[in-house]
Design an enzyme around this catalytic site. Structure first.
Site, PDB file in Angstrom:
ATOM      1  N   GLU A 224       0.809  -1.221  -0.077  1.00 13.05           N
ATOM      2  CA  GLU A 224       0.030  -0.270  -0.027  1.00 13.05           C
ATOM      3  C   GLU A 224       0.891   1.205   0.008  1.00 13.05           C
ATOM      4  O   GLU A 224       0.739   2.317   0.823  1.00 13.05           O
ATOM      5  CB  GLU A 224      -0.731  -0.066   1.301  1.00 13.05           C
ATOM      6  CG  GLU A 224      -0.219   0.064   2.700  1.00 13.05           C
ATOM      7  CD  GLU A 224       0.237  -1.550   3.323  1.00 13.05           C
ATOM      8  OE1 GLU A 224       0.168  -2.355   2.265  1.00 13.05           O
ATOM      9  OE2 GLU A 224       0.240  -1.532   4.279  1.00 13.05           O
TER      10      GLU A 224
ATOM     11  N   HIS B 244      -8.281  -3.850  -1.215  1.00 13.14           N
ATOM     12  CA  HIS B 244      -7.663  -4.048   0.224  1.00 13.14           C
ATOM     13  C   HIS B 244      -6.392  -2.854   0.271  1.00 13.14           C
ATOM     14  O   HIS B 244      -6.613  -2.288   1.193  1.00 13.14           O
ATOM     15  CB  HIS B 244      -7.013  -5.175   0.134  1.00 13.14           C
ATOM     16  CG  HIS B 244      -6.162  -5.504   1.261  1.00 13.14           C
ATOM     17  ND1 HIS B 244      -6.563  -6.105   2.343  1.00 13.14           N
ATOM     18  CD2 HIS B 244      -4.881  -5.245   1.730  1.00 13.14           C
ATOM     19  CE1 HIS B 244      -5.574  -6.213   3.544  1.00 13.14           C
ATOM     20  NE2 HIS B 244      -4.648  -5.569   3.006  1.00 13.14           N
ATOM     21  N   GLU B 245      -5.730  -2.804  -1.032  1.00 16.08           N
ATOM     22  CA  GLU B 245      -4.756  -1.760  -0.823  1.00 16.08           C
ATOM     23  C   GLU B 245      -5.308  -0.363  -0.821  1.00 16.08           C
ATOM     24  O   GLU B 245      -4.829   0.540  -0.183  1.00 16.08           O
ATOM     25  CB  GLU B 245      -3.732  -1.943  -2.161  1.00 16.08           C
ATOM     26  CG  GLU B 245      -3.160  -3.178  -2.230  1.00 16.08           C
ATOM     27  CD  GLU B 245      -2.380  -3.891  -1.076  1.00 16.08           C
ATOM     28  OE1 GLU B 245      -1.830  -3.027  -0.429  1.00 16.08           O
ATOM     29  OE2 GLU B 245      -2.444  -4.939  -1.018  1.00 16.08           O
TER      30      GLU B 245
ATOM     31  N   HIS C 276      -6.279   0.565   2.681  1.00 21.02           N
ATOM     32  CA  HIS C 276      -5.270   1.041   3.459  1.00 21.02           C
ATOM     33  C   HIS C 276      -5.044   2.663   3.719  1.00 21.02           C
ATOM     34  O   HIS C 276      -4.244   2.827   4.317  1.00 21.02           O
ATOM     35  CB  HIS C 276      -3.729   0.410   3.110  1.00 21.02           C
ATOM     36  CG  HIS C 276      -3.568  -1.006   3.610  1.00 21.02           C
ATOM     37  ND1 HIS C 276      -3.462  -1.116   4.826  1.00 21.02           N
ATOM     38  CD2 HIS C 276      -3.441  -2.164   3.048  1.00 21.02           C
ATOM     39  CE1 HIS C 276      -3.113  -2.508   5.437  1.00 21.02           C
ATOM     40  NE2 HIS C 276      -2.952  -2.953   3.975  1.00 21.02           N
TER      41      HIS C 276
ATOM     42  N   GLU D 251      -4.030  -4.372   9.583  1.00 22.05           N
ATOM     43  CA  GLU D 251      -4.389  -5.341   8.431  1.00 22.05           C
ATOM     44  C   GLU D 251      -5.669  -5.803   8.863  1.00 22.05           C
ATOM     45  O   GLU D 251      -6.509  -6.010   7.812  1.00 22.05           O
ATOM     46  CB  GLU D 251      -3.512  -6.547   8.263  1.00 22.05           C
ATOM     47  CG  GLU D 251      -2.046  -6.096   7.901  1.00 22.05           C
ATOM     48  CD  GLU D 251      -2.098  -5.558   6.574  1.00 22.05           C
ATOM     49  OE1 GLU D 251      -3.197  -5.734   5.633  1.00 22.05           O
ATOM     50  OE2 GLU D 251      -1.137  -5.043   6.004  1.00 22.05           O
TER      51      GLU D 251
ATOM     52  N   ASP E 129       9.313 -10.023  10.421  1.00 27.41           N
ATOM     53  CA  ASP E 129       9.078 -10.655   8.954  1.00 27.41           C
ATOM     54  C   ASP E 129       8.836 -12.406   9.657  1.00 27.41           C
ATOM     55  O   ASP E 129       8.290 -12.868   8.618  1.00 27.41           O
ATOM     56  CB  ASP E 129      10.329 -10.774   8.058  1.00 27.41           C
ATOM     57  CG  ASP E 129      10.309  -9.604   7.166  1.00 27.41           C
ATOM     58  OD1 ASP E 129       8.984  -8.940   7.075  1.00 27.41           O
ATOM     59  OD2 ASP E 129      11.490  -9.136   6.776  1.00 27.41           O
TER      60      ASP E 129
ATOM     61  N   TYR F  59      -4.442 -10.279   9.789  1.00 25.61           N
ATOM     62  CA  TYR F  59      -5.586 -10.032   8.885  1.00 25.61           C
ATOM     63  C   TYR F  59      -6.823 -10.624   9.348  1.00 25.61           C
ATOM     64  O   TYR F  59      -7.922  -9.856   9.291  1.00 25.61           O
ATOM     65  CB  TYR F  59      -5.194 -10.588   7.518  1.00 25.61           C
ATOM     66  CG  TYR F  59      -3.764 -10.036   6.949  1.00 25.61           C
ATOM     67  CD1 TYR F  59      -3.828  -9.373   5.898  1.00 25.61           C
ATOM     68  CD2 TYR F  59      -2.628 -10.473   7.449  1.00 25.61           C
ATOM     69  CE1 TYR F  59      -2.689  -8.637   5.207  1.00 25.61           C
ATOM     70  CE2 TYR F  59      -1.452  -9.834   6.715  1.00 25.61           C
ATOM     71  CZ  TYR F  59      -1.520  -9.079   5.812  1.00 25.61           C
ATOM     72  OH  TYR F  59      -0.326  -8.455   5.281  1.00 25.61           O
TER      73      TYR F  59
HETATM   74  C1  LIG Z   1       1.853 -10.055  13.940  1.00 27.36           C
HETATM   75  C2  LIG Z   1       2.492  -9.882  12.770  1.00 27.36           C
HETATM   76  C3  LIG Z   1       3.771  -8.951  13.250  1.00 27.36           C
HETATM   77  C4  LIG Z   1       4.604  -8.367  12.696  1.00 27.36           C
HETATM   78  C5  LIG Z   1       4.419  -8.337  11.001  1.00 27.36           C
HETATM   79  C6  LIG Z   1       4.435  -7.111  10.508  1.00 27.36           C
HETATM   80  C7  LIG Z   1       5.078  -6.876   9.164  1.00 27.36           C
HETATM   81  C8  LIG Z   1       5.228  -8.154   8.398  1.00 27.36           C
HETATM   82  C9  LIG Z   1       6.137  -8.119   7.156  1.00 27.36           C
HETATM   83  O1  LIG Z   1       6.785  -9.342   6.928  1.00 27.36           O
HETATM   84  C10 LIG Z   1       5.575  -7.400   6.073  1.00 27.36           C
HETATM   85  C11 LIG Z   1       4.661  -7.364   5.471  1.00 27.36           C
HETATM   86  C12 LIG Z   1       4.247  -6.965   4.425  1.00 27.36           C
HETATM   87  C13 LIG Z   1       3.050  -6.938   3.832  1.00 27.36           C
HETATM   88  C14 LIG Z   1       2.403  -6.259   2.455  1.00 27.36           C
HETATM   89  C15 LIG Z   1       1.488  -6.875   1.983  1.00 27.36           C
HETATM   90  C16 LIG Z   1       0.653  -7.839   2.444  1.00 27.36           C
HETATM   91  O2  LIG Z   1      -0.536  -7.316   2.660  1.00 27.36           O
HETATM   92  C17 LIG Z   1       0.179  -8.878   1.408  1.00 27.36           C
HETATM   93  C18 LIG Z   1      -0.424 -10.107   1.755  1.00 27.36           C
HETATM   94  C19 LIG Z   1      -0.034 -11.279   1.119  1.00 27.36           C
HETATM   95  C20 LIG Z   1      -0.596 -11.387  -0.403  1.00 27.36           C
HETATM   96  O3  LIG Z   1      -1.787 -11.155  -0.913  1.00 27.36           O
HETATM   97  O4  LIG Z   1       0.507 -11.685  -1.119  1.00 27.36           O
HETATM   98 ZN   LIG Z   2      -2.878  -5.179   3.683  1.00 30.57          ZN
END
Ligand SMILES: CC/C=C\C/C=C\C[C@@H](O)/C=C/C=C/C=C\[C@@H](O)CCCC(=O)O
Ligand SMILES: [Zn+2]
Length: 612
Positions: free
Chosen positions: A266, A290-291, A294, A313, A375, A383
């Protein structure tokens, strides 16, 4: 490793002492050396009396740090902690007291392995002629491209001037100003957290989608992209009806090369998306909705740190489904569709919980990230459990008529701010203080207990009935399967059916082959369908499909698909070695986060590198 922020276990910075309000970037994109080089000028408000300013940095080569008058400042770059980066302490020549403003200029070069950046060789692009660069800063990779307070507790505006070879287009998560010869300017007047700084540089084309939107991609994808995302303005208007005006002025989309690790990111003014959304049937429009959502939850109202990621999320999924339903004219159909999407989400939540284990603290809605890289904590839990919690609260307080007003009040209250779960809870309890039903909410179980949610809403199952009936038929080995069985299914019903099959005992090979052929899922162009089909093949140990499976994981890098497929391959002992070998051969084409997480999924340590 040096003290961490009391506000954020994933940052060294101390924004309670002094906070960045604006950053001016001046960067050159060097495709030869795979580095960004230039400077960042930081405007900082001093909040407490300080002698030093603490920032986050990861593998940045700093050449100088200067005060506003050009005088050189001393600094200490702490040891590099893997995946966390270093604490950058800038020593101020005198004490600065609360209320003062500082201007600091840092000249630096990024590392060729910067975790936020992927430098693609021409062969990894559709055009095969020019290199490409893109970034992914969420959650804590911004520190590898600029020295900053890399915590979402801090929001700043930014401007940028970027130089790149002349034939390239430079895009950022900001409003694009003039692009003259090899220099492009940007300004982002809305405050954003560091994880939303983004850059992409490639030989790109664009098409207009609507009054405030364009889609960008390499020329090979541009017509398909313009068709797939043609309804963007319709989604924006539906979103505004629920959430209020869109405040980021422009909403563009950038379709990235296949190695982009997420469905969408996003980045303000410029959502990044995977080309796997180009299904040719607009069936993955939910990712765009979704995006877009955000723009309010995440970008305007932001989690204070990634322990409260569900506020980004969970809210966004909740809004995505509301807005998705609002696009359907018939109100009964709209409710059915919203509940159907939620049931699909429930399946994904159940799989995520079983991957971590139902007693894992990483399945809590609010997680403890002390000593854990965000990560490593990432899953569908924030979500889906988050969205389900909001749905439960909505049902509890009296439904959308009441809850939609609360949502708008929440967005107004925390607009341009960052918050944590306790602030959300306090605001909700105050808003609904006269509503008796809210008193029954078991906050502790919802927020701090692991596993599946304590209560599952009573979803409308009309759209899953046909699927349940079909599953009975599939189980009956005497019944023959034909395309008629699924001819009236929507792509999402097909997805739901395949997902149910994944969760059940493996199909016998003959039945699997009949299903793949008759239901036209074998080789399907829709990656949501193909992904689930290939997982079914792995579950049934169909080694004739392994070539398709490896082609699938090698031809795109969306982690939502690639990680479960690799985990399934790992669980199949006879092909485990082949899966690892395939990963090692392809690791060099992956973005940092994909390689990092897949190494864990495949139980590999750093020593196992392909040296070819
Ligand atoms: C409880 C989780 C705690 C921390 C996680 C925070 C960030 C996670 C990191 O790995 C980054 C995530 C970025 C996500 C970006 C986009 C997603 O919404 C895509 C969702 C999956 C998809 O559709 O491919
Ligand atoms: Zn998202």
């Amino acid at each position: 490793m040096g003290a961490l922020s009391p506000l954020d276990p994933s940052s060294f910075s101390r924004p309670e002492q002094a906070i960045i309000r604006h950053i001016s970037l001046n960067l050159n994109v060097d495709f030869e050396k795979h580095v960004l080089h230039g400077h960042a000028k930081l405007d900082v408000d001093v909040l407490e009396d300080i002698n030093s300013l603490i920032l986050d940095a990861s593998n940045l080569k700093i050449s100088s740090i200067e005060a506003d008058d050009g005088s050189k400042l001393q600094y200490k770059l702490g040891e590099h902690i893997p995946n966390m980066g270093s604490k950058l302490t800038i020593l101020l020549p005198k004490q600065h007291i609360a209320g003062e403003k500082l201007k600091i200029k840092i000249t630096y070069t990024t590392d060729p392995q910067a975790s936020a950046l992927q430098w693609l060789d021409p062969e990894q692009t559709s055009g095969k002629k020019h290199p490409y660069l893109f970034s992914q800063c969420q959650p804590i990779h911004a520190r590898s491209i600029l020295p900053c307070q890399d915590t979402p507790a801090v929001k700043f505006t930014y401007d940028a001037e970027v130089t790149a070879p002349e034939e390239f287009t430079v895009l950022m998560s900001a409003l694009r100003g003039e692009a003259r010869s090899n220099r492009t300017t940007f300004r982002q007047p809305m405050p954003l957290p560091s994880y939303l700084v983004a850059i992409a540089v490639g030989v790109l084309e664009s098409r207009t989608l609507g009054p405030r939107s364009r889609v960008w991609s390499e020329k090979e994808e541009i017509e398909r992209s313009a068709w797939e995302f043609a309804e963007t303005e319709k989604y924006l208007q539906a979103a505004e009806k629920l959430c209020g005006p869109y405040e980021w002025s422009e909403y563009d989309l950038l379709v990235l090369p296949p190695s982009f690790p997420y469905g969408g990111m996003e980045n303000p003014c410029l959502t990044f998306v995977t080309p796997t959304l180009l299904a040719g049937d607009r069936s993955q429009a939910d990712v765009i909705v979704h995006e877009i959502m955000h723009s309010w939850t995440g970008n305007l109202v932001t989690n204070r740190n990634f322990e409260h990621f569900w506020l980004n999320e969970g809210f966004t999924v909740f809004l995505e489904r509301k807005v998705g339903a609002s696009l359907i004219n018939d109100s009964v159909e709209a409710k059915r569709s919203r509940d159907f999407q939620s049931l699909l989400g429930l399946q994904e939540l159940s799989e995520a919980v079983s991957v971590f284990g139902a007693s894992s603290p990483l399945t809590n809605l609010v997680v403890d990230l002390n000593g854990i890289h965000p990560d490593d904590a990432f899953s569908r839990v924030p979500y889906e459990k988050g969205s389900l919690f909001l749905r439960y609260l909505e049902d509890q307080v009296g439904g959308p008529e009441v809850f939609d007003d609360f949502l708008r009040a929440y967005l107004t209250k925390f607009r341009k701010k960052s918050l944590d779960t306790e602030q959300f809870k306090a605001f909700l309890l105050e808003y609904f203080k006269d509503n008796q039903a809210i008193k029954q909410v078991d906050w502790d179980s919802w927020l701090h207990k692991s596993g599946m949610p304590p209560i599952i809403p009573d979803y409308d199952t009309t759209m899953t009935k046909a699927i349940s009936a079909l599953l009975v038929k599939i189980d009956d080995s005497n019944a023959s399967l034909s395309y008629e069985d699924v001819a009236n299914f929507t792509p999402h019903q097909m997805i739901h059916m395949l997902q149910q099959l994944i969760d059940r005992p493996a199909l016998p090979l003959e039945r699997l082959a009949a299903l793949g052929k008759e239901y036209k899922v074998n080789g399907n162009k829709n990656t949501e369908i193909l992904y689930r089909w290939l997982r079914l093949c792995i579950r049934s140990r169909d080694d004739t499909k392994l070539q398709d499976v490896f082609h699938f994981v090698n031809s795109q890098g969306r982690m939502k698909y690639v990680r479960p497929v690799y985990r399934d391959l790992y669980a199949w002992e006879d092909v485990r070695a082949r899966a690892i070998d395939n990963f090692l051969k392809n690791e060099k084409y992956m973005m940092h986060v994909s390689a990092y997480t897949l190494r864990k999924d495949l139980h590999l340590d750093e020593k196992t590198k392909n040296t070819e």
